[in-house]
Scaffold this motif. Sequence first.
Motif, PDB file in Angstrom:
ATOM      1  N   GLU A   1      -4.161  -3.393   7.859  1.00  0.00           N
ATOM      2  CA  GLU A   1      -2.928  -2.659   7.581  1.00  0.00           C
ATOM      3  C   GLU A   1      -2.598  -1.666   8.685  1.00  0.00           C
ATOM      4  N   GLN A   2      -3.606  -0.982   9.200  1.00  0.00           N
ATOM      5  CA  GLN A   2      -3.350  -0.027  10.276  1.00  0.00           C
ATOM      6  C   GLN A   2      -2.789  -0.729  11.511  1.00  0.00           C
ATOM      7  N   GLY A   3      -3.393  -1.853  11.862  1.00  0.00           N
ATOM      8  CA  GLY A   3      -2.929  -2.587  13.022  1.00  0.00           C
ATOM      9  C   GLY A   3      -1.513  -3.100  12.852  1.00  0.00           C
ATOM     10  N   ALA A   4      -1.176  -3.574  11.655  1.00  0.00           N
ATOM     11  CA  ALA A   4       0.182  -4.066  11.392  1.00  0.00           C
ATOM     12  C   ALA A   4       1.205  -2.939  11.500  1.00  0.00           C
ATOM     13  N   GLN A   5       0.855  -1.758  10.977  1.00  0.00           N
ATOM     14  CA  GLN A   5       1.768  -0.620  11.065  1.00  0.00           C
ATOM     15  C   GLN A   5       1.970  -0.175  12.512  1.00  0.00           C
TER      16      GLN A   5
ATOM     17  N   THR B   1      21.035   8.694  14.978  1.00  0.00           N
ATOM     18  CA  THR B   1      21.168   7.974  13.719  1.00  0.00           C
ATOM     19  C   THR B   1      19.797   7.804  13.077  1.00  0.00           C
ATOM     20  N   TRP B   2      19.790   7.374  11.828  1.00  0.00           N
ATOM     21  CA  TRP B   2      18.562   7.135  11.073  1.00  0.00           C
ATOM     22  C   TRP B   2      18.659   5.761  10.428  1.00  0.00           C
ATOM     23  N   PHE B   3      17.554   5.033  10.397  1.00  0.00           N
ATOM     24  CA  PHE B   3      17.566   3.705   9.817  1.00  0.00           C
ATOM     25  C   PHE B   3      16.140   3.293   9.476  1.00  0.00           C
ATOM     26  N   THR B   4      16.026   2.243   8.679  1.00  0.00           N
ATOM     27  CA  THR B   4      14.737   1.653   8.347  1.00  0.00           C
ATOM     28  C   THR B   4      14.727   0.197   8.776  1.00  0.00           C
ATOM     29  N   LEU B   5      13.734  -0.164   9.559  1.00  0.00           N
ATOM     30  CA  LEU B   5      13.570  -1.530  10.050  1.00  0.00           C
ATOM     31  C   LEU B   5      12.437  -2.193   9.277  1.00  0.00           C
ATOM     32  N   THR B   6      12.707  -3.347   8.725  1.00  0.00           N
ATOM     33  CA  THR B   6      11.681  -4.120   8.021  1.00  0.00           C
ATOM     34  C   THR B   6      11.279  -5.306   8.885  1.00  0.00           C
ATOM     35  N   GLN B   7      10.004  -5.385   9.215  1.00  0.00           N
ATOM     36  CA  GLN B   7       9.488  -6.484  10.032  1.00  0.00           C
ATOM     37  C   GLN B   7       8.512  -7.322   9.219  1.00  0.00           C
ATOM     38  N   LYS B   8       8.720  -8.634   9.262  1.00  0.00           N
ATOM     39  CA  LYS B   8       7.752  -9.566   8.697  1.00  0.00           C
ATOM     40  C   LYS B   8       6.906 -10.082   9.846  1.00  0.00           C
TER      41      LYS B   8
ATOM     42  N   THR C   1       0.833  -1.189   0.000  1.00  0.00           N
ATOM     43  CA  THR C   1       0.000   0.000   0.000  1.00  0.00           C
ATOM     44  C   THR C   1       0.863   1.231   0.000  1.00  0.00           C
ATOM     45  N   GLY C   2       0.236   2.406  -0.029  1.00  0.00           N
ATOM     46  CA  GLY C   2       0.956   3.669   0.000  1.00  0.00           C
ATOM     47  C   GLY C   2       1.603   3.915   1.327  1.00  0.00           C
TER      48      GLY C   2
ATOM     49  N   THR D   1       5.654   4.713   8.808  1.00  0.00           N
ATOM     50  CA  THR D   1       5.553   3.290   8.497  1.00  0.00           C
ATOM     51  C   THR D   1       4.976   3.096   7.109  1.00  0.00           C
ATOM     52  N   GLN D   2       5.237   1.928   6.538  1.00  0.00           N
ATOM     53  CA  GLN D   2       4.734   1.605   5.211  1.00  0.00           C
ATOM     54  C   GLN D   2       4.528   0.092   5.111  1.00  0.00           C
ATOM     55  N   VAL D   3       3.341  -0.320   4.722  1.00  0.00           N
ATOM     56  CA  VAL D   3       3.089  -1.725   4.441  1.00  0.00           C
ATOM     57  C   VAL D   3       3.538  -2.019   3.017  1.00  0.00           C
ATOM     58  N   THR D   4       4.430  -2.975   2.864  1.00  0.00           N
ATOM     59  CA  THR D   4       4.917  -3.320   1.523  1.00  0.00           C
ATOM     60  C   THR D   4       4.307  -4.620   1.018  1.00  0.00           C
ATOM     61  N   GLU D   5       3.711  -5.391   1.943  1.00  0.00           N
ATOM     62  CA  GLU D   5       3.052  -6.627   1.526  1.00  0.00           C
ATOM     63  C   GLU D   5       2.020  -7.003   2.587  1.00  0.00           C
ATOM     64  N   MET D   6       0.849  -7.436   2.138  1.00  0.00           N
ATOM     65  CA  MET D   6      -0.218  -7.795   3.070  1.00  0.00           C
ATOM     66  C   MET D   6      -1.005  -8.950   2.473  1.00  0.00           C
ATOM     67  N   ASP D   7      -1.168 -10.010   3.257  1.00  0.00           N
ATOM     68  CA  ASP D   7      -1.888 -11.174   2.767  1.00  0.00           C
ATOM     69  C   ASP D   7      -2.589 -11.857   3.932  1.00  0.00           C
ATOM     70  N   GLY D   8      -3.689 -11.303   4.378  1.00  0.00           N
ATOM     71  CA  GLY D   8      -4.480 -11.903   5.430  1.00  0.00           C
ATOM     72  C   GLY D   8      -3.731 -11.979   6.750  1.00  0.00           C
TER      73      GLY D   8
END
Length: 286
Positions: free
Chosen positions: A117-121, A231-238, A18-19, A197-204
């Motif tokens: 998506e909101q809850g995941a973010q 510092t600045w960084f991006t964390l990706t969580q599955k 999503t956006g 935050t940004q959702v890059t993939e969502m599947d149920g």
Amino acid sequence: MSFGDEYGGGSGRGRGGTGRARTRTHPGDEAVDEYGDGFGDPHRRPQRTTRSLVTVVGVVVLLIAAIAFANRSGDGDGDGGTAKAPREGGPAPTAATGTKPVTGKNGTIPSGFAQDEQGAQSAAANYAVALGSVEMFQQSSRHAIVRAVHDPATVDKLLASMDKAYSPGFLSNIGLNEDGSAPKGLTFVSRTMPVGTQVTEMDGGTATVEVWCTGLVGMAGESSTKPVRQTWFTLTQKLAWVDGDWKIQSSSQKEGPTPVNGDNRASSADEIAEAVAGYGGFTYAR
């Protein structure tokens, strides 16, 4: 899933995302003093051997930054990561979009996120804060945090590797006592502040969420030789939907995006220590 997959480096963007969505704090949310996090000097790159160590042991968020902080070498000249074009339509607004902020707690960590998506973010932002906190440097509180935010199937192996990584030698190298406490007269600072935050993939029952963060790490006090840095960084969580809530299955981290430093005067060690003691953290909700 193997442990090598657990925190073994950056992950690409998933399809069907999503956006962008910036996180916001709700005025009614309770301030949570237990949360906090930080990172190393944004203009100094950690040694390559340090990054390899973190990839092997699978330690999340602040440990990566703290190792960089403890072992920082020459000034880097990187750009903090390759810029990516914004998604069509621009970032999502920060206004609330319908899902109420969570009120549950798992220890000190928010719980009971919506399965959308909101809850995941919201879950990913709060988990980033908790995993980068001062409490991660002491064994008992570290175990409680990891168990609270991770899929139970991943916990035991992750804790064993983390306990090895948070060794007395490592703690000493960043200025802490062997038990993870700060020496007398000093205040250890460790905070993460999600910027968006940004959702890059969502599947149920699964979701991949990127959390763009800034953070602080260092030792505040007159005798400190390791001042607090940003510092600045991006964390990706599955994430996976487990027992009625989002839980982390795997996570990875990369530098940036990093803005240019401002011209603000650096505060004294005492001012930083007073700010850390006086300003609590937040719970985050999309």
